[in-house]
Scaffold this motif. Structure first.
Motif, PDB file in Angstrom:
ATOM      1  N   GLY A 621     -16.072 -44.021  -9.801  1.00  0.00           N
ATOM      2  CA  GLY A 621     -15.907 -45.419  -9.403  1.00  0.00           C
ATOM      3  C   GLY A 621     -16.242 -45.620  -7.945  1.00  0.00           C
ATOM      4  N   MET A 622     -15.755 -44.729  -7.094  1.00  0.00           N
ATOM      5  CA  MET A 622     -16.082 -44.785  -5.672  1.00  0.00           C
ATOM      6  C   MET A 622     -17.580 -44.605  -5.452  1.00  0.00           C
ATOM      7  SD  MET A 622     -15.711 -44.486  -2.309  1.00  0.00           S
ATOM      8  CE  MET A 622     -15.960 -43.439  -0.866  1.00  0.00           C
ATOM      9  N   ALA A 623     -18.169 -43.584  -6.088  1.00  0.00           N
ATOM     10  CA  ALA A 623     -19.591 -43.305  -5.897  1.00  0.00           C
ATOM     11  C   ALA A 623     -20.450 -44.461  -6.367  1.00  0.00           C
ATOM     12  CB  ALA A 623     -19.972 -42.025  -6.635  1.00  0.00           C
ATOM     13  N   THR A 624     -20.049 -45.094  -7.461  1.00  0.00           N
ATOM     14  CA  THR A 624     -20.833 -46.192  -8.007  1.00  0.00           C
ATOM     15  C   THR A 624     -20.686 -47.456  -7.166  1.00  0.00           C
ATOM     16  OG1 THR A 624     -20.538 -45.290 -10.224  1.00  0.00           O
ATOM     17  CG2 THR A 624     -21.227 -47.586 -10.069  1.00  0.00           C
ATOM     18  N   SER A 625     -19.459 -47.825  -6.827  1.00  0.00           N
ATOM     19  CA  SER A 625     -19.231 -49.057  -6.087  1.00  0.00           C
ATOM     20  C   SER A 625     -19.848 -49.002  -4.694  1.00  0.00           C
ATOM     21  CB  SER A 625     -17.728 -49.328  -5.967  1.00  0.00           C
ATOM     22  OG  SER A 625     -17.145 -49.447  -7.241  1.00  0.00           O
TER      23      SER A 625
END
Length: 975
Positions: A621-625
């Motif tokens: 989620g962090m990497a994508t956002s």
């Protein structure tokens, strides 16, 4: 008639004679001798030349550095084009770093970037040793980049000034021929990783490549030479320069050095951003404080002005001066203009800096960024060079047209790249379930397999590659297996912030054990009991911890295989450990428990059970956002035992292939230096952690910083506003997650500051249900099931419990259908028409007044919009009669004031009964260790009357407006 024929015949004869000489000798014999020099020092990488060794030494000197693709004779092409002769004539003693011809030197084609920078640094020390003075360091093209890198590597120690000629800082601005940026970067990355590390670029290829950058000019130069081949006397003065640039001056470029050059400075643009590595040492141009003089060629197609001038952004500390010349790349240092303009100005500069910079600087230069000095106009070229400029201008115009045509393509290319990258990650998130094999250690293995030489971890100015990290994790695994650690075993980890701690956690995860992250300073015995810990691993600082009889394994830091003070390390390099048959690396699945963290205060710890699935959701989620790539560096300012440190920072970096820089906190005095040195693009935070950074005086390192996002959770509205205003163009990406379970919301819409956003794809389903605040229960319909809220209706946020979830709280069952299971977030939210969620309050911070329930967070958010407000918190306080009242404590920005009119305006959007009864200015709002504002200590204090030094306002029920809380009113309220 005979005379014209004789003249023509003579021209033909002279042309043929000269052509034969050129064919046989490679050029015309000029009889010229190079300037005399002596080699005063040498190593396997370089020789240090001192020119005019038999002449009397001068009291001012300069060390010249050539680029890799050219021989060191670029500074002494011919007597008519000799930088060293011109400098000597102007009172400067020239020294030179000679890298030789790599193809002719033992191991020359295996040299890397560090070899050359360290060589220049050693040469600086040699010159200082001989002359007894700090060194003026000058470099042309990539030689100037070496000068910048060396000064940064040394942090300017022993360097009197830097002088560069056509040396790019932002290589993205030097991409030739209008090639779209994303195409050039991707191609450079492929070449660097798959071709150049294994081979070299011969001199003829480099020469051909430079000619292709400007084919019209190259063809014209050849035509001009052929047309004048009959006139030997006219050609001889420029023959040395022609032969040098057309053939003799080019040498091979070592593959490893070129691979690093392209990877670090084009693909990742780290000359501009910072965070490049020399060996394993982290370096940033922001550490330079020597004055800089940079020469810019306005017709330079190889290092255009837009690529050279960002030195101001990359190095914010020193004074930077510029001289602009109407010249091409080679014309900056070679040719008539260079001898009459460039090098005399260099001599003036050295004399001025050596004299303590007293008086005015050389007239031809201007101070970059000066508000008073007018930039010096470009210096005109010599007549003999004007034809070159016309051709260069034509090439520049053509390039401009190609760039314009490619602009849309670049935009679509970037969009396609982002979409492609995030689509793969989103697809992976959606596939996560209790059976998915996925873990922190597996992510490290994947990155090590994909790009082993990419930097993984940065700590205390050192860089560790993914290959380094994988090797260390494997060695720790062997040590743990040797101590009989088994899959599923709960192992306490009590360590400070350092690479060793990350290695231990990943090693436990690779075995399939559960890492119980104990908090230094906490109630260790209680946390050991709650975490069901069998044994404890510590660093030496915590080796004497009381574990209630459980075995303690102290990890000796950074000394694999050694024994220190009779304490053996767990790290076991080599093959002396027998690996048990049951061991299989990275067995963890989505539903398996991976970590136990602790929330709450130290005396009342709250267990947070994190499965591999929950970890993966947070990580991806962090990497994508944040759209993380291997060009990013995540700056973690929270320890590994905190969810922000482990799930967001470590997890996001591992999932995104980004670099992880770990610090022990956010100190305004040192953090900006680290941010520049590490090349930080993402800064993690919790709650009000960024407040010290915002309130600190301006720091040179924050100008033109490389940060893209501040990423975290719980940032107060007032702080969010000031972070965005001060550190633009950086944005704030705020996450919200349940303490357990798999619900994760993220606000990626800059137009909705303060919103929780929407669920990340793949995270748990969330719903908002009606909540009876007075009764403290979910509102159900006639069928007994919960009623969902409509748009903008305030209700309780629930998260569905999936198969991979691990929770300690009892689930809510049969909420929307038979046998379903939900987790209460204990948070009241509203969902707007776009599907974004807004936090209204927590169940334990509701204020129950005589007029009904008052939500605290809308009050805090409204007051936080006032420019004067630094921080605010709203809480309940026992009222004089009846139930509680809402009170807001405010900390003001330095030098600001708060008035009743300000409050009336800020709170106008709330109903009168939804506003605080009292608003008081306080010196400070108490916070937890991780910067969450708390009201407890404020609630214990009596509310003082308003005075000149203590500003307190109350809401007048008769008018609905705010007025000073005078002693008279106070006595009436609190008799």
């Amino acid at each position: 008639m005979k005379r014209p024929l004789r003249k023509v015949s003579g021209r033909i004869s002279a042309t043929v004679t000269n052509a034969l000489e050129v064919a046989r000798m490679g050029g015309l014999e000029t009889g010229e001798e190079p300037a005399p020099y002596a080699v005063v020092a040498h190593s396997r990488v370089y020789r240090l030349r001192r020119y005019f060794p038999t002449e009397a030494p001068l009291d001012k000197s300069v060390l010249l550095v050539p680029p890799l693709m050219l021989t060191a004779d670029v500074y002494d092409v011919s007597p008519q084009a000799s930088a060293v002769r011109t400098l000597r004539a102007h009172g400067i003693d020239p020294w030179l770093v000679d890298f030789g011809s790599p193809e002719k030197e033992p191991g020359g084609l295996e040299r890397d970037l560090a070899d050359h920078v360290v060589a220049v640094s050693e040469a600086v020390d040699k010159v200082r040793e001989v002359t007894g003075r700090d060194v003026h360091l000058a470099g042309y093209s990539q030689g100037g980049m070496f000068c910048y890198q060396t000064a940064a590597y040394r942090r300017s120690k022993g360097i009197a000034s830097l002088i560069t000629f056509g040396s790019p800082i932002d290589l993205r601005g030097a991409i030739p021929l209008g090639i779209p940026e994303n195409v050039a970067v991707k191609g450079a990355g492929f070449l660097a990783d798959n071709v150049l590390r294994k081979t070299s670029v011969p001199g003829w290829a480099t020469r051909t490549g430079f000619r292709l950058l400007d084919p019209v000019k190259s063809l014209q130069q050849r035509t001009d030479f052929l047309m004048a081949l009959h006139d030997r006397e006219a050609l001889l003065p420029r023959e040395g320069q022609r032969r040098y640039l057309m053939s003799d001056g080019w040498v091979a470029w070592p593959g490893p050095a070129l691979a690093e050059f392209m990877n670090q400075f084009l693909v990742h643009n780290r000359m501009l951003k910072g965070g490049f590595t020399i060996g394993d040492q982290l370096v940033t141009l922001a550490d330079i404080d020597s004055p800089v003089l940079t020469f810019v060629g306005e017709a330079d197609e190889i290092a255009p002005p837009d690529a050279v001038r960002p030195i101001r952004k990359a190095a914010p500390r020193p004074d930077i001066y510029e001289m602009s010349l109407l010249a091409g790349h080679f014309g900056l240092v070679v040719g008539k203009s260079a001898m009459t303009k460039t090098w005399p100005v260099v001599a003036e500069w050295i004399a001025w800096v050596s004299g303590g910079r007293e008086g005015a600087p050389p007239e031809a230069i201007s101070l970059v960024g000066s508000e008073t000095a007018e930039p010096a106009p470009p210096v005109a070229p010599a007549p003999s060079e004007r034809v070159d400029l016309v051709v260069a201008a034509g090439t520049a115009a053509a390039r401009s047209l190609v760039n314009s045509a490619a602009k849309s393509a670049r935009g679509f290319g970037r969009l396609a790249k982002v979409t492609s990258t995030q689509s793969r990650r989103l697809s992976r998130i959606r596939r996560i379930d209790e059976h998915t094999r996925l873990s922190l250690a597996l992510l490290f293995d994947e990155q090590a397999r994909r790009a082993p030489q990419n930097v993984c971890f940065l700590f205390e100015d050192r860089a560790f590659t993914y290959a380094d990290v994988k090797d260390r994790i494997d060695n720790v695994v062997k040590g743990l297996l040797n101590e009989k650690v088994r899959a599923g075993e709960h192992v306490g980890v009590l360590m400070g912030t350092r690479p060793t701690a990350l290695g231990v956690i990943a090693a436990l995860n690779r075995i399939g054990a559960v890492a119980v992250m104990l908090r230094p300073g906490g109630d260790t015995l209680l946390e050991l009991e709650l975490g069901e810990v069998v044994r404890v691993i510590t660093d030496p600082e915590h080796a004497d911890v009381d574990t209630g009889g459980r075995p303690v394994h102290s990890f000796v830091l950074d000394r694999p295989g050694e024994t220190v003070d009779d304490t053996p390390t767990l790290e076991r390099p080599g093959n002396d450990v027998r690996v048990p048959d049951w061991y299989s690396p990275n067995p963890g699945k989505g539903g398996d428990l991976a970590f136990i963290l602790f929330g709450g205060d130290y005396s009342h710890p709250r267990v947070l059970r994190i499965t591999n699935g929950r970890f993966a959701l947070s990580a991806f989620g962090m990497a994508t956002s944040a759209m993380l790539t291997n060009a990013d560096t995540v700056y973690s300012i929270n320890p590994l035992h905190h969810p922000s440190g482990l799930l967001t920072s470590v997890g996001g970096a591992a999932a995104g292939g980004a670099r992880l820089a770990m610090a022990s906190g956010l100190d305004p005095e040192t953090s900006w230096s680290e941010i520049r040195r590490y090349g930080v693009t993402i800064v993690s935070y919790t709650w009000a952690q960024l407040r010290d950074l915002v309130n600190a005086p301006p720091h040179p390192g924050e100008h033109d910083h490389s940060i893209r996002f501040f990423v975290g959770s719980g940032i107060p509205r007032s702080l969010l506003r000031r972070v965005v205003e001060r550190f633009a163009p950086a944005g704030v990406l705020d996450f919200w997650a349940t303490s357990e379970g798999e619900a994760i919301l993220a606000n990626i819409d800059a137009g909705k500051p303060g919103s929780l956003g929407r669920p990340l794809p793949g995270s748990a389903e969330v719903r908002v249900v009606r909540w009876d605040a007075e009764a403290g229960e979910i509102v159900t319909g006639p069928d007994g099931y919960a009623i969902e809220c409509g748009v903008d209706e305030v209700g309780l946020l629930l998260a569905r419990i999936g198969p991979a979830s691990a929770t300690t709280a009892p689930p809510l069952r049969n909420v929307f259908e038979r046998d379903d299971r939900w987790f209460s977030s204990d948070s009241l939210v509203r969902r707007d028409a776009d599907g974004d969620h807004w936090l209204i309050d927590l169940l334990n911070t509701l204020v129950r007044t005589n007029d009904g329930v008052v939500y605290s967070l809308p009050i805090t958010a409204a007051i936080g919009k006032l420019p004067a407000v630094d921080l605010a918190i709203t809480y309940n306080l026992p009222a004089p009669a009846g139930r509680d009242m809402a009170v807001t404590a405010v900390v003001l920005c330095e030098g600001e004031t708060l008035t009743a009119t300000d409050l009336d305006s800020a709170l106008a959007g709330l109903d009168a009964t939804s506003r605080p009864s009292l608003v008081g200015v306080v010196n400070e709002i108490p916070m937890t260790e991780f910067h969450r504002p708390i009201a407890g200590p404020l609630r214990d204090k009596a509310i003082p009357a308003s005075t000149a030094k203590r500003v307190v306002f109350y809401r007048d029920d008769s008018t609905g407006l705010y007025a000073p809380f005078t002693r008279t009113v106070r006595k009436r309220w609190f008799p």
